[in-house]
Design a protein around this motif. Structure first.
Motif, mmCIF file in Angstrom:
data_model
loop_
_atom_site.group_PDB
_atom_site.id
_atom_site.type_symbol
_atom_site.label_atom_id
_atom_site.label_comp_id
_atom_site.label_asym_id
_atom_site.label_seq_id
_atom_site.Cartn_x
_atom_site.Cartn_y
_atom_site.Cartn_z
ATOM 1 N N ALA A 80 10.226 18.827 13.101
ATOM 2 C CA ALA A 80 9.209 18.759 14.158
ATOM 3 C C ALA A 80 9.308 17.450 14.934
ATOM 4 O O ALA A 80 9.345 17.440 16.164
ATOM 5 C CB ALA A 80 7.832 18.908 13.530
ATOM 6 N N HIS A 81 9.351 16.311 14.205
ATOM 7 C CA HIS A 81 9.338 15.014 14.918
ATOM 8 C C HIS A 81 10.635 14.811 15.699
ATOM 9 O O HIS A 81 10.641 14.219 16.757
ATOM 10 C CB HIS A 81 9.087 13.872 13.939
ATOM 11 C CG HIS A 81 10.167 13.673 12.944
ATOM 12 N ND1 HIS A 81 10.379 14.552 11.898
ATOM 13 C CD2 HIS A 81 11.126 12.711 12.826
ATOM 14 C CE1 HIS A 81 11.408 14.139 11.179
ATOM 15 N NE2 HIS A 81 11.878 13.029 11.722
ATOM 16 N N VAL A 82 11.772 15.349 15.168
ATOM 17 C CA VAL A 82 13.053 15.210 15.898
ATOM 18 C C VAL A 82 13.010 16.083 17.147
ATOM 19 O O VAL A 82 13.472 15.678 18.217
ATOM 20 C CB VAL A 82 14.250 15.617 14.994
ATOM 21 C CG1 VAL A 82 15.546 15.567 15.778
ATOM 22 C CG2 VAL A 82 14.329 14.712 13.784
ATOM 23 N N GLY A 83 12.397 17.285 17.013
ATOM 24 C CA GLY A 83 12.270 18.173 18.175
ATOM 25 C C GLY A 83 11.497 17.491 19.291
ATOM 26 O O GLY A 83 11.885 17.545 20.464
ATOM 27 N N LYS A 84 10.410 16.795 18.915
ATOM 28 C CA LYS A 84 9.593 16.085 19.908
ATOM 29 C C LYS A 84 10.420 14.984 20.585
ATOM 30 O O LYS A 84 10.421 14.828 21.798
ATOM 31 C CB LYS A 84 8.367 15.495 19.205
ATOM 32 C CG LYS A 84 7.394 14.766 20.099
ATOM 33 C CD LYS A 84 6.147 14.394 19.318
ATOM 34 C CE LYS A 84 5.159 13.612 20.156
ATOM 35 N NZ LYS A 84 5.648 12.314 20.608
ATOM 36 N N GLN B 1 1.854 22.595 17.606
ATOM 37 C CA GLN B 1 3.265 22.218 17.765
ATOM 38 C C GLN B 1 4.030 23.028 16.723
ATOM 39 O O GLN B 1 3.787 22.891 15.536
ATOM 40 C CB GLN B 1 3.365 20.698 17.536
ATOM 41 C CG GLN B 1 4.645 20.137 16.953
ATOM 42 C CD GLN B 1 5.883 20.554 17.669
ATOM 43 O OE1 GLN B 1 6.029 21.719 17.975
ATOM 44 N NE2 GLN B 1 6.771 19.670 17.920
ATOM 45 N N LEU B 2 4.863 23.894 17.223
ATOM 46 C CA LEU B 2 5.531 24.808 16.297
ATOM 47 C C LEU B 2 7.044 24.650 16.332
ATOM 48 O O LEU B 2 7.766 25.618 16.311
ATOM 49 C CB LEU B 2 5.182 26.254 16.647
ATOM 50 C CG LEU B 2 3.762 26.643 16.291
ATOM 51 C CD1 LEU B 2 3.480 28.041 16.756
ATOM 52 C CD2 LEU B 2 3.564 26.533 14.794
ATOM 53 N N GLY C 210 8.862 16.801 3.532
ATOM 54 C CA GLY C 210 9.541 15.512 3.540
ATOM 55 C C GLY C 210 10.508 15.475 4.702
ATOM 56 O O GLY C 210 10.883 16.508 5.242
ATOM 57 N N ARG C 211 10.890 14.256 5.088
ATOM 58 C CA ARG C 211 11.830 14.127 6.203
ATOM 59 C C ARG C 211 13.196 14.697 5.785
ATOM 60 O O ARG C 211 13.453 14.925 4.602
ATOM 61 C CB ARG C 211 12.016 12.644 6.575
ATOM 62 C CG ARG C 211 10.724 11.934 6.933
ATOM 63 C CD ARG C 211 10.485 11.990 8.429
ATOM 64 N NE ARG C 211 9.404 11.093 8.826
ATOM 65 C CZ ARG C 211 8.490 11.424 9.730
ATOM 66 N NH1 ARG C 211 8.501 12.613 10.284
ATOM 67 N NH2 ARG C 211 7.547 10.570 10.077
ATOM 68 N N THR C 212 14.097 14.843 6.756
ATOM 69 C CA THR C 212 15.467 15.303 6.466
ATOM 70 C C THR C 212 16.076 14.444 5.371
ATOM 71 O O THR C 212 16.031 13.218 5.445
ATOM 72 C CB THR C 212 16.327 15.187 7.746
ATOM 73 O OG1 THR C 212 15.758 16.016 8.739
ATOM 74 C CG2 THR C 212 17.753 15.631 7.483
ATOM 75 N N GLY C 213 16.643 15.082 4.374
ATOM 76 C CA GLY C 213 17.345 14.343 3.322
ATOM 77 C C GLY C 213 16.451 13.772 2.250
ATOM 78 O O GLY C 213 16.879 12.957 1.443
ATOM 79 N N ALA C 214 15.177 14.222 2.200
ATOM 80 C CA ALA C 214 14.266 13.667 1.184
ATOM 81 C C ALA C 214 14.523 14.280 -0.194
ATOM 82 O O ALA C 214 14.063 13.763 -1.201
ATOM 83 C CB ALA C 214 12.820 13.915 1.612
ATOM 84 N N MET D 148 2.954 12.737 9.204
ATOM 85 C CA MET D 148 3.759 13.897 9.599
ATOM 86 C C MET D 148 2.883 14.947 10.287
ATOM 87 O O MET D 148 3.290 15.577 11.262
ATOM 88 C CB MET D 148 4.445 14.524 8.369
ATOM 89 C CG MET D 148 5.549 13.646 7.794
ATOM 90 S SD MET D 148 6.097 14.236 6.180
ATOM 91 C CE MET D 148 7.079 15.625 6.656
ATOM 92 N N ALA D 149 1.642 15.115 9.775
ATOM 93 C CA ALA D 149 0.736 16.101 10.354
ATOM 94 C C ALA D 149 0.390 15.717 11.791
ATOM 95 O O ALA D 149 0.325 16.566 12.682
ATOM 96 C CB ALA D 149 -0.529 16.204 9.510
ATOM 97 N N LYS D 150 0.180 14.406 12.010
ATOM 98 C CA LYS D 150 -0.131 13.960 13.377
ATOM 99 C C LYS D 150 1.056 14.226 14.298
ATOM 100 O O LYS D 150 0.899 14.674 15.431
ATOM 101 C CB LYS D 150 -0.476 12.466 13.374
ATOM 102 C CG LYS D 150 -1.917 12.212 12.997
ATOM 103 C CD LYS D 150 -2.267 10.747 13.072
ATOM 104 C CE LYS D 150 -3.655 10.511 12.449
ATOM 105 N NZ LYS D 150 -3.658 9.356 11.559
ATOM 106 N N ASP D 151 2.248 13.925 13.803
ATOM 107 C CA ASP D 151 3.467 14.189 14.593
ATOM 108 C C ASP D 151 3.544 15.660 14.985
ATOM 109 O O ASP D 151 4.008 16.012 16.064
ATOM 110 C CB ASP D 151 4.734 13.859 13.772
ATOM 111 C CG ASP D 151 5.093 12.388 13.893
ATOM 112 O OD1 ASP D 151 4.443 11.720 14.721
ATOM 113 O OD2 ASP D 151 6.012 11.926 13.187
ATOM 114 N N ALA D 152 3.091 16.518 14.067
ATOM 115 C CA ALA D 152 3.195 17.964 14.310
ATOM 116 C C ALA D 152 1.973 18.498 15.049
ATOM 117 O O ALA D 152 1.852 19.691 15.268
ATOM 118 C CB ALA D 152 3.366 18.699 12.984
ATOM 119 N N GLY D 153 1.059 17.610 15.399
ATOM 120 C CA GLY D 153 -0.108 18.041 16.173
ATOM 121 C C GLY D 153 -1.194 18.671 15.323
ATOM 122 O O GLY D 153 -2.061 19.371 15.834
ATOM 123 N N ILE D 154 -1.188 18.456 13.993
ATOM 124 C CA ILE D 154 -2.250 18.995 13.128
ATOM 125 C C ILE D 154 -3.216 17.853 12.832
ATOM 126 O O ILE D 154 -2.822 16.833 12.270
ATOM 127 C CB ILE D 154 -1.647 19.546 11.813
ATOM 128 C CG1 ILE D 154 -0.767 20.764 12.137
ATOM 129 C CG2 ILE D 154 -2.745 19.938 10.834
ATOM 130 C CD1 ILE D 154 0.031 21.269 10.982
#
Length: 1252
Positions: free
Chosen positions: A532-536, A623-624, A1041-1045, A1238-1244
């Motif tokens: 999600a955050h990379v897409g943004k 944000q989907l 988790g982020r990529t690679g977590a 992460m939730a804020k990044d995704a708009g939740i």
């Protein structure tokens, strides 16, 4: 070069450069020129025939261009080489006659004998040079033929074929066309001239035989004529079997390709036994066909080995019986035998050439249809959409203004990707037109990554502008990845981007488009595979109004609804048509399909979140941005990337599937390899084959010595009547010895075929069984092509090439021993000459075999990049064409084919180098035998001299073949080593152990993880660092988790794809490390990230072991919302799924995976990002079904779209392989930790707003 190859391993730099007229470009232009002329001629002919009969009876003949381009000039050169050879062969036989009459006549002058011996030597020498010149020209012709076909196929695929048409054939079939079938044409070119030279040699021999034996020779010719129809029947039968077997081979390789592509699914579902059984059944059919084929081959060999003998028995018997005055003397017998031996070569090669022609035509017909179908699809009147005509866009009218960002949205299967393909010109335009102004860049839905460095993938043939390059890499969020990769942007990316995660591949694909600085950007869902955050970040920095591409025309296909407010225009597709078009606010106000899409139940839940992007939006959505697909190899696995590929940078600059163990050094082929093969054949079989062959040659020597003694009767009964009883006894014994020889030959050949089939069965079974049992890490580090090669090329070598080589080698070896023995019996002094000749022969053999072996290895090493490049081109066809880079790829193909040509040409020349020298050794044997006969003529009978010299004449070709066979056997036996290497790869744990879990386990679904540590491979760092947690029965846990977590690593641990480096996992009181893998894996269920399907029926894809009834399967399909779709299919559950499920949309494939999970009914379900690449509606269907049907199960959901796990009982947050947060989503949002960020990044914003 031969000396250099003997002293040190040869490298590409040591080989000669190709002449200009042998380069691929030159050959292809000649081929194209002739091809065009022939096609024009064929079209004219077609027009002419159209008047007479319907079109279907007159398809244009595309075959002749090549023959014209090459054969005419070669024919002119070959004829002078081959015609004298035919005459000289007969001349040598007549010289024997003179020598025998010299020995029989005590009054003849000695100088005459020396003259005849010298004449024999010179004749043989000139004959050798003519023959080698012929072979040189033919091999070069064959090589040019192969090059022209390979280059033409590549050009047709890369430049001339519509993508839809290229996909009509599987990649395996097209690679087969370039590899096996072009090789067949090359092999045929070598012997094609035998079609006219063999009858010429036969005619000359018959004329000379008539002089010797008169009309009696007709008896022999009659026998030959009788053998021709028998051979024709055998050839036709063999062709039928071969055609049938090719289908089995193709089918087996198709399944193997799928097994290797979907190996992870096979392991996760414990489906290996089902697929092993499928491959095993096809293999049984294949070996049965092969046994029939080799038995026919054995009969064919038997008939042709008996032919010279039967012919001589018939001729001699008739000759002595028709007239009492006819006494068989040495001159007649041995001159005739030499002539009959001359007949043996053309008679043996003629059927081989015919069967080779049969193979080429049977394969060629299918291939020609394949190439023609590509050719015909290009005619102006042709009209096609995709193979499946269901989802093509129709009635589309679009006018996109320069510099606009246009989003294309719609449900799965509404024709979004098809619209992009239509703009690219990859679909047939049935009506109307497309007008594009400016250059195009294209990002496909599934990223296409080249087997090159990361930097080369981004530059994609453009010049490097360092500042711009850095700007692009940063904007596409690739900087963090470059720090993790061992070589930064110079890291070599494996085939199909194997050492990159799905998100990385997509970002590299996007960076390539951005760097190309085109005018128009076609972006087919580039955000589906990223977090999600990379897409943004990508939207802000690259695609959006303020990104790098601002001012460019962008068509963005997307499922990420959150970015739509920031686009200039939105196009909504429904069932292949534009249903509405306009700005975000306009479409919402209209209340049409778009508004319904946003206000559907799945969306209503997300209303409070859009303020992050667009405060005044009428309908608010979450944000989907979709999330990563494919292997997550960063951090944990990223550190192991350097170890992932054991490939060597090869001669062509690409990865070469070059196994250091077997091919890197010019290894001496160990004797143990031969023993290993013989062991697979079976010691009993091997011993009996050897005994029958020795017995056959003992009978051969006996019949020759008997004939020699028979001819001396002419001196014993000089001026007397030849007794009838003596005559009958001579003919009877001669016939009996011949029959014994034939019987042993047939027995040996049949035993050898049985043994060879046994070896093939044993080696393939060991290989297949082991490959299915090796751990997943092996497939991560080994290119699929290399494993496929074991099952294709190496198994073919074990099946067909090695048995032939072994048989030929044994025949040649025993033939030489028996000939030398016979010469020594005649002239014992010859034994002294054998010693220096053997030393010379041995050294030639040593020098040549080591060089030849290395040249063959260089050939296979330089051949692999051709097929890899071809496969890569086919899979990336639409990308290559969108960027207009066809010419660059064609040039690269020319370069790598030329590189391969260099090693092939050097190998051809080294063969000729050897042949000339070996034939010289053979000619010395003939000269020595003749000279010794002249010197010791007073002590010799004419019969034994005839036997000695006629045997010596035979030895030249046999010596040559022995070395050729030794070298071929050494080259081919390596296949046994390569197969063995993969049968000894260390296995994963046992599938079933003595300790079985209790029946019905797991009944509760409780999971305890205690201090669990794991690493990808020994020697690498830990990926998970001491995880400890409890998951209760029927609890729903989200893992984020982020990529690679380490999220995917956790699922791999539950299924023991990765084994523990410390700690343990206990499910319902059973430590999973103590039970068999299949007991564990069959008790858990996973809906994987990539929906993998296999070719076969729908039913087989859902239930490969046939454990469930049809009612259960229909119930599962109903719950997976697929029942109506399957009911509409004509064959319903028997509907054939194509390779990798390509005839279903991605959404349908994902729903089938859900149906699989529903069938298994296990207490623990793992969802590995199971809604990638599906639209909101499908996602909603999947989530609803999971909530209702798996309510009593423990569910672990790995997610990047956080809304999918907001209703979980608890959420586990991973960072760098450790659990940093583990609690209910509500508490985690209040804690202001990693999850709330992460939730804020995704708009939740709050958990209460996300009630699903």
């Amino acid at each position: 070069m031969v000396l250099k190859g003997y002293r040190k391993p040869l490298e590409m730099e040591d080989l000669w450069d190709l002449k200009e007229n042998m380069r691929t470009q030159q050959i292809l232009s000649r081929f194209d020129r002739n091809m065009r002329a022939e096609v024009r001629k064929a079209r004219r002919e077609l027009e002419r025939r159209r008047c007479k009969r319907s079109l279907c009876e007159a398809a244009p003949d595309h075959r002749n261009g090549l023959g014209k381009a090459q054969s005419q000039d070669i024919l002119v050169l070959v004829t002078p080489s081959l015609s004298p050879h035919a005459w000289l062969v007969s001349l040598a036989a007549l010289t024997i006659r003179l020598l025998i009459s010299f020995v029989a006549d005590p009054t003849a002058y000695a100088w005459q004998g020396y003259l005849y011996a010298l004449l024999l030597f010179v004749t043989a020498l000139v004959q050798s040079l003519c023959l080698q010149q012929y072979f040189q020209l033919c091999f070069v012709l064959g090589m040019s033929l192969r090059t022209a076909l390979m280059a033409a196929v590549y050009k047709k695929v890369s430049v001339g074929t519509p993508v839809s048409s290229a996909r009509t054939y599987t990649q395996g079939e097209t690679v087969n066309l370039m590899s096996a079938d072009t090789q067949r044409f090359m092999d045929l070119a070598t012997f094609i001239h035998q079609l006219w030279s063999a009858p010429l040699q036969i005619a000359l021999s018959i004329i000379f035989l008539w002089w010797e034996l008169g009309p009696s020779v007709l008896a022999g010719i009659g026998v030959m004529v009788l053998l021709i129809p028998i051979n024709a029947v055998l050839a036709t039968k063999a062709r039928r079997i071969q055609m049938k077997n090719m289908k089995n081979k193709d089918q087996r390789m198709k399944i193997m390709n799928e097994i290797l592509s979907g190996i992870k699914i096979l392991k996760l579902f414990a489906w290996e036994p089902s697929f092993e059984r499928q491959v095993g059944e096809i293999r049984v059919r294949e070996l049965k066909g092969l046994l029939h084929f080799t038995n026919l081959q054995a009969f064919s060999i038997f008939i042709f080995s008996c032919a010279p003998f039967l012919v001589s028995v018939a001729s001699f018997a008739v000759y002595v019986m028709v007239d009492e005055k006819n006494v068989l003397d040495a001159q007649k017998a041995f001159t005739s035998i030499s002539l009959f031996n001359i007949l043996r070569f053309p008679m043996a090669t003629l059927p081989l050439v015919i069967s080779s022609l049969v193979q080429v035509s049977s394969r060629g017909r299918a291939e020609r249809r394949r190439v023609e179908s590509w050719a015909l699809l290009l005619t102006p009147k042709s009209s096609f959409a995709w193979e499946q005509d269901l989802s093509r866009p129709s009635r589309v009218t679009l006018d996109i203004k320069p510099g606009h960002l246009v989003a294309v949205v719609g449900a799965v299967g509404s024709g979004k990707s098809s619209l992009v393909s239509a703009v690219l010109g990859e679909m047939e335009n049935l009506k109307g037109h497309i007008n594009i102004q400016g250059s195009v860049a294209y990002v496909p839905q599934q990223a296409w990554i080249q087997n090159a460095t990361l930097k080369d993938n981004i530059l994609f043939g453009s010049d490097l502008d360092e500042a711009r390059y850095q700007q692009v890499v940063e904007a596409c969020a690739l900087l963090p990845d470059l720090k993790l990769l061992p070589g930064g942007d110079l890291t070599e990316i494996g085939e199909k981007g194997i050492n990159l995660s799905g998100g990385q591949k997509q970002r590299v694909s996007l960076a390539r488009a951005v760097y190309s600085d085109a005018d128009i950007y076609l972006l087919d869902d580039p955000l589906s595979a990223v977090d999600a955050h990379v897409g943004k970040h990508l939207f802000d920095q690259v695609l959006g109004p303020d990104g790098l591409l601002q001012g460019k025309t962008r068509i963005l296909v997307t499922h990420s609804v959150s970015f739509l407010p920031r686009t200039d225009e939105i196009v909504v597709l429904v069932a292949g048509a534009v249903s509405e078009q306009g700005s975000y606010s306009t479409l919402l106000a209209n209340g049409g399909a778009f508004a319904q899409l946003l206000n559907s139940p799945v969306e209503a839940a997300f209303q409070p979140h859009l303020s992050l992007f667009h405060h005044n939006a009428l309908g608010r959505i979450a944000q989907l941005s979709s999330f990563p697909s494919s292997m997550m190899l960063l951090c944990g696995e990223g550190r192991g990337v350097a170890c992932r590929r054991s490939c060597v940078r090869g001669a062509c600059g690409g990865w070469t599937p070059w196994d250091a163990a077997t091919e890197c050094a010019a290894l001496q082929v160990k004797f143990s390899l031969y023993l290993r093969y013989l062991h697979a054949v079976g010691w009993g079989f091997s011993a009996w084959v050897f005994i029958t062959y020795v017995a056959q040659y003992a009978a051969f020597m006996g019949s020759n010595l008997w004939l020699s003694d028979w001819t001396d009767d002419s001196l014993r009964y000089w001026n007397q009547t030849y007794p009838t009883s003596q005559r009958d006894m001579r003919i009877g014994v001669f016939g009996a010895l011949g029959t014994v020889q034939a019987a042993f030959l047939l027995a040996g050949a049949l035993l050898a075929t049985r043994g060879a089939i046994r070896a093939s069965r044993v080696l393939h079974q060991q290989l297949l069984s082991n490959i299915l049992r090796v751990p997943m890490s092996f497939f991560d580090t080994t290119p699929t092509g290399r494993i496929v090669n074991r099952f294709a090329k190496d198994i073919f070598t074990v099946d067909e090439t090695i048995p032939m080589s072994f048989r030929s080698w044994l025949t040649c070896f025993l033939g030489i021993i028996s000939t030398l023995l016979m010469i020594c019996l005649a002239t014992p002094y010859f034994a002294l000459i054998i010693i220096p000749l053997s030393i010379l022969y041995f050294f030639l053999l040593r020098y040549y075999v080591s060089t030849s072996r290395q040249l063959r290895r260089l050939d296979s090493v330089t051949r692999s990049p051709i097929y890899s490049h071809f496969g890569e081109t086919v899979s990336g066809l639409s990308v290559i064409r969108a960027y207009g880079h066809q010419e660059r790829f064609l040039q690269h193909n020319d370069r790598i084919v030329d590189m391969n040509q260099k090693s092939v040409y050097s190998w051809i020349v080294s063969n000729r180098w050897l042949a000339v020298r070996l034939e010289f050794v053979g000619n010395l044997v003939v000269f020595s035998a003749a000279l010794l006969a002249v010197i010791t003529r007073d002590n010799l009978g004419s019969g034994i001299v005839g036997l000695s010299i006629s045997s010596a004449l035979n030895i030249t070709q046999t010596l040559n073949w022995l070395v050729r066979m030794t070298s071929e056997l050494e080259t081919n036996i390596v296949a046994v080593e390569r197969v063995r290497e993969y049968t000894e790869v260390e296995n994963e744990a046992q599938w079933v152990t003595a300790q079985r879990p209790p029946p019905g386990w797991p009944s509760k679904g409780e999971i305890q993880i205690t201090d669990y540590q794991v690493r990808y491979r020994p020697g690498l760092e830990l990926v998970l660092h001491g995880l400890t947690c409890d998951i209760g029965s029927t609890e729903k846990v989200g893992v984020v988790g982020r990529t690679g977590a380490g999220k995917s690593s956790l699922t791999n641990c539950l299924f023991r794809i990765l084994e523990a480096a410390g700690g343990k996992i206990v499910i319902d009181g059973v430590d999973i490390s103590t039970i068999g893998l299949h007991d564990l894996r069959q008790s858990l269920t996973i809906i994987p990230q990539d929906p993998v399907l296999f070719s076969g029926t729908l039913r087989m894809n859902l239930d490969p072991f046939d454990q469930h009834s049809d009612e259960e399967i229909w119930k599962a399909l109903e719950l997976a919302h697929l029942k109506t779709y399957v009911l509409d299919l004509p064959e319903r559950l028997s509907h054939q799924v194509s390779e990798a499920g390509e005839n279903l949309s991605v959404g349908q494939r994902q729903l089938l995976c859900l149906a699989r999970a529903l069938l298994r009914k296990s207490k623990i379900l793992i969802l590995d990002e199971a809604t990638a690449a599906v639209d909101l509606e499908t996602d909603h269907l999947i989530q609803t079904t999971i909530r209702s049907e798996f309510a009593n199960c423990t569910v672990l959901t790995i997610a990047h779209r956080l809304h999918t796990i907001m209703d979980s009982n608890r959420v586990m947050v991973l960072q760098a392989g450790r659990i940093v947060e583990y609690d209910s989503p509500e508490r985690l949002l209040q804690q202001q930790g990693l999850f709330s960020t992460m939730a804020k990044d995704a708009g939740i914003v709050s958990a209460q707003a996300t009630v699903l």
